[in-house]
Design a protein around this motif. Structure first.
Motif, PDB file in Angstrom:
ATOM      1  N   ALA A 265     -31.732  -9.801 -29.022  1.00 11.72           N
ATOM      2  CA  ALA A 265     -31.756 -10.781 -27.928  1.00 11.72           C
ATOM      3  C   ALA A 265     -30.367 -10.972 -27.331  1.00 11.72           C
ATOM      4  O   ALA A 265     -30.207 -11.022 -26.107  1.00 11.72           O
ATOM      5  N   LEU A 266     -29.350 -11.065 -28.196  1.00 10.70           N
ATOM      6  CA  LEU A 266     -27.989 -11.261 -27.710  1.00 10.70           C
ATOM      7  C   LEU A 266     -27.497 -10.045 -26.927  1.00 10.70           C
ATOM      8  O   LEU A 266     -26.882 -10.178 -25.860  1.00 10.70           O
ATOM      9  N   VAL A 267     -27.777  -8.855 -27.446  1.00 16.62           N
ATOM     10  CA  VAL A 267     -27.350  -7.637 -26.747  1.00 16.62           C
ATOM     11  C   VAL A 267     -28.064  -7.511 -25.410  1.00 16.62           C
ATOM     12  O   VAL A 267     -27.448  -7.170 -24.384  1.00 16.62           O
ATOM     13  N   TYR A 268     -29.374  -7.797 -25.391  1.00 16.27           N
ATOM     14  CA  TYR A 268     -30.156  -7.721 -24.149  1.00 16.27           C
ATOM     15  C   TYR A 268     -29.604  -8.698 -23.112  1.00 16.27           C
ATOM     16  O   TYR A 268     -29.408  -8.349 -21.944  1.00 16.27           O
ATOM     17  N   HIS A 269     -29.330  -9.939 -23.558  1.00 13.70           N
ATOM     18  CA  HIS A 269     -28.810 -10.945 -22.638  1.00 13.70           C
ATOM     19  C   HIS A 269     -27.446 -10.528 -22.099  1.00 13.70           C
ATOM     20  O   HIS A 269     -27.168 -10.686 -20.887  1.00 13.70           O
ATOM     21  N   TYR A 270     -26.602  -9.991 -22.954  1.00 16.15           N
ATOM     22  CA  TYR A 270     -25.267  -9.560 -22.521  1.00 16.15           C
ATOM     23  C   TYR A 270     -25.372  -8.458 -21.474  1.00 16.15           C
ATOM     24  O   TYR A 270     -24.685  -8.499 -20.441  1.00 16.15           O
TER      25      TYR A 270
ATOM     26  N   LEU B  74     -32.812 -11.526 -38.276  1.00 14.12           N
ATOM     27  CA  LEU B  74     -31.444 -11.249 -37.853  1.00 14.12           C
ATOM     28  C   LEU B  74     -31.411 -10.124 -36.819  1.00 14.12           C
ATOM     29  O   LEU B  74     -30.663 -10.184 -35.834  1.00 14.12           O
ATOM     30  N   ALA B  75     -32.273  -9.108 -37.035  1.00 11.03           N
ATOM     31  CA  ALA B  75     -32.326  -7.988 -36.087  1.00 11.03           C
ATOM     32  C   ALA B  75     -32.791  -8.453 -34.709  1.00 11.03           C
ATOM     33  O   ALA B  75     -32.254  -8.029 -33.674  1.00 11.03           O
ATOM     34  N   LEU B  76     -33.798  -9.334 -34.679  1.00 10.21           N
ATOM     35  CA  LEU B  76     -34.295  -9.842 -33.394  1.00 10.21           C
ATOM     36  C   LEU B  76     -33.221 -10.655 -32.670  1.00 10.21           C
ATOM     37  O   LEU B  76     -33.072 -10.570 -31.441  1.00 10.21           O
TER      38      LEU B  76
ATOM     39  N   PRO C  82     -33.299 -21.280 -15.925  1.00 14.37           N
ATOM     40  CA  PRO C  82     -32.863 -19.973 -16.406  1.00 14.37           C
ATOM     41  C   PRO C  82     -33.629 -18.843 -15.729  1.00 14.37           C
ATOM     42  O   PRO C  82     -34.775 -19.009 -15.316  1.00 14.37           O
ATOM     43  N   ALA C  83     -32.988 -17.701 -15.630  1.00 13.43           N
ATOM     44  CA  ALA C  83     -33.637 -16.530 -15.060  1.00 13.43           C
ATOM     45  C   ALA C  83     -34.677 -15.997 -16.036  1.00 13.43           C
ATOM     46  O   ALA C  83     -34.705 -16.353 -17.217  1.00 13.43           O
ATOM     47  N   ALA C  84     -35.553 -15.106 -15.549  1.00 18.19           N
ATOM     48  CA  ALA C  84     -36.609 -14.535 -16.395  1.00 18.19           C
ATOM     49  C   ALA C  84     -36.010 -13.809 -17.587  1.00 18.19           C
ATOM     50  O   ALA C  84     -36.511 -13.898 -18.718  1.00 18.19           O
ATOM     51  N   SER C  85     -34.934 -13.056 -17.357  1.00 24.29           N
ATOM     52  CA  SER C  85     -34.304 -12.310 -18.454  1.00 24.29           C
ATOM     53  C   SER C  85     -33.746 -13.269 -19.507  1.00 24.29           C
ATOM     54  O   SER C  85     -33.816 -12.997 -20.710  1.00 24.29           O
ATOM     55  N   THR C  86     -33.227 -14.417 -19.070  1.00 22.88           N
ATOM     56  CA  THR C  86     -32.686 -15.397 -20.012  1.00 22.88           C
ATOM     57  C   THR C  86     -33.799 -16.013 -20.844  1.00 22.88           C
ATOM     58  O   THR C  86     -33.648 -16.205 -22.064  1.00 22.88           O
ATOM     59  N   ARG C  87     -34.937 -16.313 -20.210  1.00 23.43           N
ATOM     60  CA  ARG C  87     -36.066 -16.886 -20.958  1.00 23.43           C
ATOM     61  C   ARG C  87     -36.581 -15.905 -21.999  1.00 23.43           C
ATOM     62  O   ARG C  87     -36.907 -16.285 -23.130  1.00 23.43           O
ATOM     63  N   LEU C  88     -36.650 -14.621 -21.636  1.00 28.13           N
ATOM     64  CA  LEU C  88     -37.103 -13.608 -22.582  1.00 28.13           C
ATOM     65  C   LEU C  88     -36.156 -13.511 -23.765  1.00 28.13           C
ATOM     66  O   LEU C  88     -36.580 -13.416 -24.918  1.00 28.13           O
TER      67      LEU C  88
ATOM     68  N   ALA D 145     -37.862 -16.290 -32.021  1.00 25.02           N
ATOM     69  CA  ALA D 145     -38.669 -15.595 -33.029  1.00 25.02           C
ATOM     70  C   ALA D 145     -37.786 -15.111 -34.172  1.00 25.02           C
ATOM     71  O   ALA D 145     -38.176 -15.177 -35.354  1.00 25.02           O
ATOM     72  N   GLY D 146     -36.583 -14.629 -33.846  1.00 21.02           N
ATOM     73  CA  GLY D 146     -35.661 -14.188 -34.883  1.00 21.02           C
ATOM     74  C   GLY D 146     -35.237 -15.320 -35.793  1.00 21.02           C
ATOM     75  O   GLY D 146     -35.162 -15.158 -37.023  1.00 21.02           O
ATOM     76  N   VAL D 147     -34.970 -16.493 -35.210  1.00 22.21           N
ATOM     77  CA  VAL D 147     -34.586 -17.654 -36.018  1.00 22.21           C
ATOM     78  C   VAL D 147     -35.733 -18.061 -36.940  1.00 22.21           C
ATOM     79  O   VAL D 147     -35.517 -18.406 -38.112  1.00 22.21           O
ATOM     80  N   ALA D 148     -36.969 -18.002 -36.403  1.00 30.03           N
ATOM     81  CA  ALA D 148     -38.137 -18.360 -37.230  1.00 30.03           C
ATOM     82  C   ALA D 148     -38.249 -17.437 -38.442  1.00 30.03           C
ATOM     83  O   ALA D 148     -38.549 -17.878 -39.553  1.00 30.03           O
ATOM     84  N   LEU D 149     -38.000 -16.147 -38.216  1.00 31.16           N
ATOM     85  CA  LEU D 149     -38.064 -15.204 -39.336  1.00 31.16           C
ATOM     86  C   LEU D 149     -36.876 -15.375 -40.284  1.00 31.16           C
ATOM     87  O   LEU D 149     -36.983 -15.159 -41.493  1.00 31.16           O
ATOM     88  N   LEU D 150     -35.757 -15.780 -39.720  1.00 31.52           N
ATOM     89  CA  LEU D 150     -34.562 -15.941 -40.544  1.00 31.52           C
ATOM     90  C   LEU D 150     -34.717 -17.079 -41.553  1.00 31.52           C
ATOM     91  O   LEU D 150     -34.180 -17.004 -42.671  1.00 31.52           O
ATOM     92  N   VAL D 151     -35.454 -18.117 -41.159  1.00 30.87           N
ATOM     93  CA  VAL D 151     -35.670 -19.250 -42.081  1.00 30.87           C
ATOM     94  C   VAL D 151     -37.016 -19.119 -42.784  1.00 30.87           C
ATOM     95  O   VAL D 151     -37.568 -20.119 -43.265  1.00 30.87           O
ATOM     96  N   GLN D 152     -37.531 -17.903 -42.858  1.00 30.87           N
ATOM     97  CA  GLN D 152     -38.841 -17.657 -43.478  1.00 30.87           C
ATOM     98  C   GLN D 152     -38.952 -18.197 -44.900  1.00 30.87           C
ATOM     99  O   GLN D 152     -40.012 -18.738 -45.280  1.00 30.87           O
ATOM    100  N   PRO D 153     -37.906 -18.078 -45.740  1.00 25.88           N
ATOM    101  CA  PRO D 153     -38.040 -18.591 -47.114  1.00 25.88           C
ATOM    102  C   PRO D 153     -38.421 -20.064 -47.196  1.00 25.88           C
ATOM    103  O   PRO D 153     -38.990 -20.501 -48.204  1.00 25.88           O
TER     104      PRO D 153
END
Length: 252
Positions: A84-89, A78-80, A29-35, A42-50
């Motif tokens: 990430a999706l918008v940045y990748h797009y 969810l915001a992260l 993957p490109a650098a932008s894809t890895r980021l 990180a967003g998924v980790a926060l999403l399953v925080q409970p």
């Protein structure tokens, strides 16, 4: 036994490593894809925080004597993910735009070169020359513009930006040059024609010999030269067709 296993395993390992080295640049993957992946993770980790927050709070309190409070809520996760999706797009769209602009610049530069070459040195003339030589091992002198074609293909003013097309042009110049050298070394004037006509060793050809009947050795030598000639003609035809196809495909 160990030597036998090593003999069989080492080549397999070598092939697997070589295959991985070829595939990895394609799937890396490109650098932008890895980021984008890191931010999304990180967003998924926060999403399953409970699910993991009670465990983290209890562990920090018991083993570190630290009170953990006010952790970011699942909404931040969810915001992260959205970021990430918008940045990748946006990055993918930007790369696609750069590629289109680059192809446009290449096409703008290379297409006039192809048109100029086709006007000054039509490859139909090369096809006609090869067909004439292949049919009866003769050609008229004014049919042969191989030297001019090779010079034009290698002229810095006609250097293609498209790497694939440039490689194809160089291959066409290379095989055309080889054919030109062969014609100079093995073809000679024969007969009386209004246009100068040259043939492959006419004195070794039973139908053209003017100095006696060719011997068996002469005929064998003629056959050898004819075989070399046809191999060269095949190379020229393949290179010519490759250049025509790539010039139409890459610059369409």
């Amino acid at each position: 036994m160990e030597k036998v296993l090593k003999t069989h395993i080492d080549p397999i390992t070598t092939r697997l490593v070589a295959l991985f080295e070829k595939i990895w640049p394609l799937i890396r993957p490109a650098a932008s894809t890895r980021l984008a992946w890191l931010v999304a993770a990180a967003g998924v980790a926060l999403l399953v925080q409970p699910f993991w927050e009670p465990i983290l709070v209890a562990a920090a309190s018991r083993y570190l004597a630290v009170e953990v409070n006010d952790l970011p809520g699942p909404g931040w996760g969810l915001a992260l993910i959205v970021v990430a999706l918008v940045y990748h797009y946006l990055m993918v769209r930007g790369q696609s735009l750069d590629q289109r602009l680059s192809r446009g610049r290449v096409r703008e530069h290379d297409k006039p070169i192809v048109e100029r070459l086709d006007k000054d040195y039509p490859l139909t003339d090369l096809e006609s020359l090869a067909h004439s030589i292949g049919a009866d091992h003769t050609y008229f002198l004014d049919q042969n513009n191989l030297g001019e074609l090779v010079h034009a293909l290698r002229d810095p003013a006609n250097r293609f930006l498209d790497e694939s097309l440039a490689a194809s042009a160089e291959q066409l110049a290379e095989v055309s040059s080889k054919l030109g050298i062969f014609l100079q070394q093995h073809f000679f004037v024969f007969g009386k024609w209004q246009r100068m006509r040259l043939a492959l060793y006419p004195d070794l050809n039973e139908d053209r010999a003017e100095r006696g009947h060719p011997t068996a050795e002469d005929r064998a030598l003629y056959k050898q030269h004819a075989s070399e000639l046809h191999a060269l003609l095949d190379e020229v035809d393949a290179a010519r067709e490759d250049f025509v196809v790539k010039s139409h495909h890459r610059l369409a």
